[in-house]
Design an enzyme around this catalytic site. Structure first.
Site, short mmCIF file in Angstrom:
data_model
loop_
_atom_site.label_atom_id
_atom_site.label_comp_id
_atom_site.label_asym_id
_atom_site.label_seq_id
_atom_site.Cartn_x
_atom_site.Cartn_y
_atom_site.Cartn_z
N LYS A 136 -15.10 14.67 -1.90
CA LYS A 136 -14.45 13.79 -0.94
C LYS A 136 -14.71 14.32 0.48
O LYS A 136 -14.54 15.50 0.75
CB LYS A 136 -12.95 13.75 -1.22
CG LYS A 136 -12.26 12.48 -0.82
CD LYS A 136 -10.84 12.44 -1.39
CE LYS A 136 -10.16 11.13 -1.06
NZ LYS A 136 -8.79 11.08 -1.59
N GLU A 160 3.59 4.26 -10.68
CA GLU A 160 4.81 3.74 -10.08
C GLU A 160 5.87 3.39 -11.12
O GLU A 160 7.07 3.62 -10.90
CB GLU A 160 4.50 2.51 -9.23
CG GLU A 160 3.64 2.80 -8.02
CD GLU A 160 2.15 2.76 -8.28
OE1 GLU A 160 1.36 2.93 -7.35
OE2 GLU A 160 1.78 2.55 -9.48
N ARG A 177 4.85 -2.84 -8.20
CA ARG A 177 4.28 -2.48 -9.50
C ARG A 177 5.34 -1.94 -10.46
O ARG A 177 5.08 -1.81 -11.66
CB ARG A 177 3.17 -1.44 -9.31
CG ARG A 177 2.20 -1.77 -8.19
CD ARG A 177 1.01 -0.85 -8.18
NE ARG A 177 -0.02 -1.36 -9.05
CZ ARG A 177 -1.11 -0.68 -9.41
NH1 ARG A 177 -1.28 0.56 -8.99
NH2 ARG A 177 -2.02 -1.21 -10.18
#
Length: 640
Positions: free
Chosen positions: A280, A367, A395
């Site tokens: 990343k 979630e 969610r």
């Protein structure tokens, strides 16, 4: 190469690996320069440059379907599909979207801003292809973080069972992995890429079956040997056991290796997963060195130093106010725990995590689990705080309803990014939570007018022990008001009159109160006295205040930064409809029945008609309408 001149990815078919490596460097330079001005998801996109190039070289988009999970790593994809020239407008009003958008390009076959959806979508496309007897490849690109989402695991289970031809690219950018086990990964890569490995695995299983099944000890040893060999040779045993062929790990910055594995995957029948290791932030040192996620999504920055260019303000962010207050209260209240779904940095929880590492739980992109985990804590007399963005709370709706509210558990829900969030656009605007939370029994909902009131609301929510309570707060910084020396409790369900009025009243809360106050000041210059009420409790309503307003017979305007359908204004209409005897003029201002695209909050409010000028016009119209009604009524009386 001038990447803004790219029209479509076809030119990659004739490029050598060396040329593609040069193009990768050009794309990185382009992204670093452009995002330094616009902000955006820098680190994720720097990490997938070679992977995106390899995918577009090997596959034929849009005939072949490239489905990006989460969507914030699609900037390179956008460049290769002819949108490089629009990057000056990235995430700006009427500009290039920061996520895939089907109306933006035929190459964007799936829209997403929430994670873990790509595998389910890909399976749906593969099934549709086969039912229609069409011929194209389906490729889902999903990150290691998104793979932890329950929806992704559900999809894997179904994919393994259905055995449809499709390719899953697992983009593993966990920076601590590659240095520790790089040699092993390279060895496994060579093994996985050779057909000899698959024949060897089959030979081992055949030989194990030849060992007599009787004798107990011999059979037991044989099975253990088989298991050990399987785990030794297969780091992807989890996927293989699900019925998904595993290739990798592959160096995600080695274009030749990526293309070779993509070719091999295309030859296999059934679902295939390619495990790709990427870094990343690759190519920009500040992003490469980031170990906490600061460079995942950024505002503008100085390229040379990596310093962020922040607006000049002394006010803390609302997220920081909530996390700081919780940290302060947690020193005395050992019941307080915080649960977040992969948003420690975004929700400014680093300080809490450092001081209370055993009471901060980052559950990853999960979630639903986060909500029920909080509920479980609450059953044991803890005081859990579910710290979650409004858009991600969507969610976990069933878990909030079924596991928290139905059991009337003492969970505080800190609803971060409530209201318009701006540049992240449709998938992240926090404008639905009032409508979907308001109908839930037992739940209280509140939102402060400034950072001081927000601090008091957090204190109130922690002290409250009669069920769940949600505290909403917006993205961005506070107003710069001073804090009370000590936080204090706010009476549940009681509103605050900020300004008395004799002509009409505006009911609002949160940032929209500033719009209401500004409109009231503007109308005062025209001789109108408009009252402004801080309706800080969205649920329960202040019924005494509403009855008072009804008796005064003045027009009432509700103003909210949320959807009108089922929102705060709807609750006011419902209240007065139930009373029946009050013939009150009521109007509502909020977000209409549409998804709100990206742009600055100021620009979006103007487009939606939620500015002080729009409020002035609406209030003036209401007052004029009421005067006309009264005049007509007097005329009828005099005529009779």
């Amino acid at each position: 190469m001038d990447v803004t001149s790219i029209k479509n990815p076809e030119f990659l078919k004739n490029m050598s690996t060396s040329q593609m490596n040069h193009l990768a460097a050009d794309i990185r330079t382009f992204l670093i320069e452009k995002l330094s001005k616009t902000g955006g998801h820098l680190a994720p996109n720097l990490g997938v440059v070679e992977l995106t190039l390899a995918l577009h070289k090997e596959f034929n988009s849009p005939t072949d379907k490239l489905i990006w999970d989460v969507g914030h790593q699609t900037y390179v994809h956008k460049i290769l599909t002819g949108r490089g020239g629009r990057f000056d407008t990235l995430r700006q009003y009427k500009g290039l979207c920061g996520f895939p958008k089907r109306s933006e390009s035929e190459h964007d076959v799936w829209e997403t801003g929430h994670s873990s959806t790509s595998l389910s979508a890909a399976l749906g496309m593969a099934v549709a292809r086969d039912l229609k007897k069409e011929d194209y490849e389906v490729v889902a690109i999903i990150g290691d973080g998104a793979l932890t989402g329950g929806m992704a695991l559900e999809a894997l289970n179904n994919i393994g069972q259905m055995k449809k031809d499709m390719i899953i690219v697992l983009n593993d950018n966990e920076m601590s992995i590659a240095p520790n086990v790089g040699a092993l990964h390279n060895m496994l890569d060579r093994i996985r890429s050779a057909e000899k490995y698959n024949r060897a695995k089959e030979d081992i299983e055949f030989l194990m079956k030849k060992i007599p099944a009787f004798g107990g000890k011999i059979a037991s040893v044989a099975e253990r040997v088989k298991d050990r060999l399987k785990y030794l040779l297969m780091s992807g045993v989890f996927f293989e056991e699900l019925g998904i062929s595993y290739l990798g790990p592959v160096d995600g910055h080695n274009i030749s290796a990526l293309i070779d594995n993509l070719k091999l995957a295309r030859k296999r029948r059934g679902p295939v997963l390619i495990h790709v290791l990427t870094q990343k932030g690759k190519g920009y040192k500040p992003a490469e060195m980031d170990s906490v996620g600061t460079w995942h999504g950024t505002g503008p920055y100085k390229i040379e130093s990596g310093a962020f260019i922040k607006p000049v303000t002394s006010a803390p962010s609302y997220s920081k106010v909530v996390s700081g207050t919780l940290q302060e209260l947690a020193r005395k209240d050992k019941r307080i725990t915080v649960i977040t779904p992969a948003m420690v940095v975004g929700s400014k929880l680093e300080g809490f995590a450092k001081e209370f590492p055993d009471r901060l739980f980052d559950v990853g992109i999960a979630e639903q689990h986060a909500a029920t985990f909080a509920a479980g804590l609450a059953t044991q007399k803890m005081k859990p705080v579910l710290f979650i963005y409004s858009t991600f709370l969507q969610r976990a709706y069933d878990q909030v309803l079924h596991d928290i509210c139905r059991q009337n558990l003492n969970v505080m829900i800190a609803v971060d990014r409530a209201g318009l969030v701006g540049a992240d656009g449709e998938t992240h605007q926090g404008v639905f939570d009032i409508a979907f939370l308001r109908s839930l029994p037992n739940l209280k909902i509140m939102m402060g007018k400034d950072e001081n009131e927000l601090r008091n609301m957090v204190y109130t929510a922690i002290k409250y022990n009669d069920g769940p309570i949600a505290v909403r707060f917006p993205r961005g910084n506070g107003l710069g008001v001073a804090f009370d020396q000590h936080p204090s409790e706010i009476p549940i369900g009681k509103w605050e009159v900020l300004r008395e009025g004799s002509d009409a009243y505006i009911l609002s809360f949160g940032p929209m109160l500033q719009v209401a106050i500004e409109a009231a000041h503007q109308l005062q210059s025209k001789g109108l006295q408009i009252g402004v009420i801080n309706a800080r409790f969205i649920k329960p309503l202040d019924k005494d205040m509403l009855i008072r307003l009804a008796k005064e017979k003045k027009p009432v305007l509700t103003l909210e930064e949320g959807v009108l359908a089922g929102g705060f204004g709807s609750s006011i209409l419902e209240f007065y409809a139930d009373q029946k005897e009050y013939g009150l003029m009521i109007d509502r201002m909020g977000i209409p029945d549409t998804f709100v695209e990206h742009g600055s909050v100021r620009e979006l409010l103007k487009e939606l008609g939620l500015t002080s000028e729009h409020v002035c016009a609406r209030i003036s119209s209401m007052i004029a309408g009421q005067e006309n009604q009264e005049a007509a009524k007097r005329q009828r009386v005099s005529s009779s």
